[in-house]
Scaffold this motif. Structure first.
Motif, PDB file in Angstrom:
ATOM      1  N   ALA A   1       0.817  -1.216   0.000  1.00 23.60           N
ATOM      2  CA  ALA A   1       0.000   0.000   0.000  1.00 23.60           C
ATOM      3  C   ALA A   1       0.850   1.265   0.000  1.00 23.60           C
ATOM      4  CB  ALA A   1      -0.946  -0.004   1.197  1.00 23.60           C
ATOM      5  N   THR A   2       2.056   1.198   0.580  1.00 20.28           N
ATOM      6  CA  THR A   2       2.926   2.379   0.552  1.00 20.28           C
ATOM      7  C   THR A   2       3.219   2.771  -0.892  1.00 20.28           C
ATOM      8  OG1 THR A   2       3.974   1.683   2.612  1.00 20.28           O
ATOM      9  CG2 THR A   2       5.161   3.303   1.290  1.00 20.28           C
ATOM     10  N   VAL A   3       3.622   1.791  -1.691  1.00 19.64           N
ATOM     11  CA  VAL A   3       3.952   2.069  -3.086  1.00 19.64           C
ATOM     12  C   VAL A   3       2.683   2.337  -3.901  1.00 19.64           C
ATOM     13  CG1 VAL A   3       5.093   1.194  -5.160  1.00 19.64           C
ATOM     14  CG2 VAL A   3       6.111   0.814  -2.924  1.00 19.64           C
TER      15      VAL A   3
ATOM     16  N   THR B   1      -4.756  -0.123  -1.932  1.00 15.34           N
ATOM     17  CA  THR B   1      -5.058  -1.182  -0.966  1.00 15.34           C
ATOM     18  C   THR B   1      -3.958  -2.236  -1.010  1.00 15.34           C
ATOM     19  OG1 THR B   1      -6.804  -2.604  -0.066  1.00 15.34           O
ATOM     20  CG2 THR B   1      -6.491  -2.660  -2.453  1.00 15.34           C
ATOM     21  N   ASP B   2      -4.042  -3.156  -0.068  1.00 17.21           N
ATOM     22  CA  ASP B   2      -3.089  -4.254  -0.003  1.00 17.21           C
ATOM     23  C   ASP B   2      -3.797  -5.562  -0.319  1.00 17.21           C
ATOM     24  OD1 ASP B   2      -0.353  -3.769   0.620  1.00 17.21           O
ATOM     25  OD2 ASP B   2      -0.962  -2.972   2.564  1.00 17.21           O
ATOM     26  N   ALA B   3      -3.093  -6.446  -1.002  1.00 16.15           N
ATOM     27  CA  ALA B   3      -3.577  -7.821  -1.126  1.00 16.15           C
ATOM     28  C   ALA B   3      -2.924  -8.690  -0.056  1.00 16.15           C
ATOM     29  CB  ALA B   3      -3.286  -8.362  -2.515  1.00 16.15           C
ATOM     30  N   HIS B   4      -1.740  -8.269   0.433  1.00 18.71           N
ATOM     31  CA  HIS B   4      -1.065  -9.101   1.449  1.00 18.71           C
ATOM     32  C   HIS B   4      -1.606  -8.841   2.860  1.00 18.71           C
ATOM     33  CE1 HIS B   4       2.348  -5.850   1.306  1.00 18.71           C
ATOM     34  NE2 HIS B   4       1.490  -5.531   2.253  1.00 18.71           N
ATOM     35  N   LYS B   5      -2.575  -7.956   2.978  1.00 25.02           N
ATOM     36  CA  LYS B   5      -3.237  -7.821   4.275  1.00 25.02           C
ATOM     37  C   LYS B   5      -4.493  -8.690   4.259  1.00 25.02           C
ATOM     38  CE  LYS B   5      -1.208  -3.510   5.880  1.00 25.02           C
ATOM     39  NZ  LYS B   5      -1.310  -2.049   5.965  1.00 25.02           N
ATOM     40  N   TRP B   6      -5.634  -8.091   3.957  1.00 20.61           N
ATOM     41  CA  TRP B   6      -6.867  -8.852   4.171  1.00 20.61           C
ATOM     42  C   TRP B   6      -7.163  -9.931   3.125  1.00 20.61           C
ATOM     43  CZ3 TRP B   6     -11.234  -5.584   6.815  1.00 20.61           C
ATOM     44  CH2 TRP B   6     -11.788  -6.361   7.855  1.00 20.61           C
TER      45      TRP B   6
HETATM   46  C1  LIG Z   1      -0.489  -1.110   6.260  1.00 21.99           C
HETATM   47  C2  LIG Z   1      -0.947   0.235   5.813  1.00 21.99           C
HETATM   48  C3  LIG Z   1      -0.226   0.974   4.871  1.00 21.99           C
HETATM   49  C4  LIG Z   1       1.129   0.507   4.338  1.00 21.99           C
HETATM   50  O1  LIG Z   1       1.007  -0.697   3.682  1.00 21.99           O
HETATM   51  P1  LIG Z   1       2.298  -1.569   3.253  1.00 21.99           P
HETATM   52  O2  LIG Z   1       1.694  -2.714   2.536  1.00 21.99           O
HETATM   53  O3  LIG Z   1       2.982  -1.970   4.520  1.00 21.99           O
HETATM   54  O4  LIG Z   1       3.148  -0.725   2.384  1.00 21.99           O
HETATM   55  C5  LIG Z   1      -0.752   2.180   4.461  1.00 21.99           C
HETATM   56  N1  LIG Z   1      -1.918   2.639   4.952  1.00 21.99           N
HETATM   57  C6  LIG Z   1      -2.636   1.963   5.868  1.00 21.99           C
HETATM   58  C7  LIG Z   1      -3.927   2.522   6.360  1.00 21.99           C
HETATM   59  C8  LIG Z   1      -2.177   0.725   6.331  1.00 21.99           C
HETATM   60  O5  LIG Z   1      -2.889   0.032   7.233  1.00 21.99           O
END
Ligand SMILES: *Cc1c(COP(=O)(O)O)cnc(C)c1O
Length: 455
Positions: free
Chosen positions: A141-143, A286-291
């Motif tokens: 999500a940072t990138v 968004t992230d795929a490696h989170k949820w």
């Molecule tokens: C985790 C998170 C990020 C950063 O995500 P990465 O995958 O670690 O780069 C950015 N914003 C929010 C709200 C997050 O929870």
């Protein structure tokens, strides 16, 4: 290089080891022991002149590396809002690594380009975002924030006649960046990398759960980017994105949504109201490696104005083929050469299906509710309104809470990190793993209670 085993034998052995590791994960302690970390010293320390066999390397990694891991893939890891890896996403990740496709270009990797395109279409559908958005698979999500904010930077300056990719920011009309005062630190990092400045932002007041207050928004003049958030990293609360868009979009502001984990609420009919109006924004990260529970590293950037994303990211060179109508993934990402990480997303979505994604999100939120209820039964102080998958708990004063968190992590049944919320130290429990069960929550609360009682 020694090649005494066949590649098939090597990978079968690796799969056996990984399978054993994953089968044992639910029963393993979460934090590694200090003994296991110290044993890493037995791994080769100096680079050998003559290489070792692949089988030996894998055996050593398994013997010393596996015991030293934090069991983040297991069901009682509650740190940093990150999930594990679903079976199909892990297996697809392995197969795609065997393919080793350079997935930046359609010409070199038509299969991953096509699978990523399909996955992107499914994501837009699942998250209820406009079908014609442009998008990219990046490392997190940072990138993703960085990439789509580059598109925002392009558009708000192009609107006043400035070509930022060609001319840079020296002498450019200033951009006002409006941001909720509870935004994630990675967004500030993205602003720094984009030359927009970590500090030259207009911070907007938030409510007691960290949601940006619409009544505190400044009036919008000139090139402006408004950065919102769904899923506060402490409380899980989401900014009222629809209302924010209603206020600022008519004045030409670009609205961005950082939804690293919170965006997935849109995939659940029960939880979607929490992120109401996100489809009115201009870009999303968004992230795929989170949820979604795919292996690291996997994030997604989405932009309504595909041309702006392409203007910010595409390159041309004589040796880079243009593909006519075919989509070159590298036109939308900071990287040129990269792995086909969208294949992991494709596999996870196909494995879960629409209902499975909704169920995964809802299940984690239900576990968070159970955590809050059981922790309160032990008279611990739950500091947030548990609206999503985040629970903040205090065990007394800050010093006692700090000691409790360290002791809970060392005990090993579960793992959650430390945070600070509204002047208090707290343990932050994020339920994001597909494999967590009710029993894992009960076991974890029992362990937490007995560790805290013995302080
Ligand atoms: C985790 C998170 C990020 C950063 O995500 P990465 O995958 O670690 O780069 C950015 N914003 C929010 C709200 C997050 O929870």
């Amino acid at each position: 290089m020694k090649t005494s085993t066949t590649i098939r034998d090597l990978l079968s052995d690796t799969a056996k080891r990984a399978g054993r590791y994953l089968e044992q994960a639910p029963g393993r302690r979460v934090a590694p022991t200090t003994d296991a970390l110290e044993a890493l010293r037995d791994l080769p320390d100096s680079l050998p002149a003559i290489g070792q066999s692949a089988a030996t390397i894998v055996a050593q990694l398994d013997e010393f590396g596996s015991p030293a891991t934090t069991t983040t893939t297991g069901p009682r890891y509650f740190g940093f809002v990150t999930g594990g890896a679903t079976p199909a996403s892990l297996a697809a990740n392995w197969l795609a690594s065997a393919w080793d496709q350079n997935s930046g270009l359609h010409a070199s990797a038509p299969v991953t380009a096509s699978l990523e395109h399909t996955a992107m279409r499914w994501l837009l559908d699942l998250l209820q975002l406009p079908k014609d958005c442009g998008g990219c698979f990046v490392t997190g999500a940072t990138v993703a924030n960085f990439t789509v904010l580059a598109a925002a930077r392009h558009r708000v300056l192009a609107n006043v006649g400035w070509d930022v990719e060609a001319q840079g920011l020296f002498g450019a009309p200033p951009i006002t960046v409006v941001i909720g005062s509870e935004s994630h630190p990675s967004v500030y990092k993205a602003l720094g990398m984009l030359g927009l400045g970590r500090d030259r932002v207009v911070r907007v007041a938030v409510d007691d759960q960290g949601r940006l207050r619409v009544d505190a928004l400044p009036s919008i003049k000139g090139p402006t980017i408004v950065i919102t958030q769904v899923g506060n990293v402490n409380t899980g609360a989401s900014d009222p994105v629809g209302e924010i868009c209603e206020r600022v979009s008519p004045h030409g502001a670009w609205v961005h949504v950082d939804g690293a984990f919170g965006l997935w609420a849109a995939a659940s009919p029960r939880l979607a109201s929490q992120v109401a109006g996100i489809e009115r924004a201009d870009s999303w990260a968004t992230d795929a490696h989170k949820w979604l529970n795919v292996p690291y590293d996997n994030g997604i950037g989405l932009v309504r104005d595909t041309a702006a994303l392409k203007a910010a990211m595409a390159i041309t060179a004589a040796y880079l083929p243009t593909q006519g109508e075919a989509r070159n993934p590298s036109d939308f990402t900071p990287e040129l050469s990269r792995r086909g990480r969208g294949v992991d997303v494709y596999a996870a979505l196909l494995e879960l299906g629409r209902d499975g994604v909704a169920d995964l999100v809802e299940r984690c939120c239900a576990h968070a509710q159970t955590f809050a209820r059981l922790l309160r039964q032990h008279d611990f102080d739950v500091l947030n309104e548990v609206v999503l998958n985040q629970v903040l708990v205090s065990f007394g004063d800050d010093e006692r809470t700090r000691r409790a968190i360290a002791a809970i992590q060392a005990e090993g049944t579960c793992w959650a990190g430390i945070t600070h919320w509204r002047g208090r130290t707290a343990m932050r429990i994020s339920v994001s793993n597909w494999s967590t069960t009710d029993d894992d929550v009960i076991k974890s609360v029992d362990a937490i209670a007995s560790v805290v009682a013995s302080l």
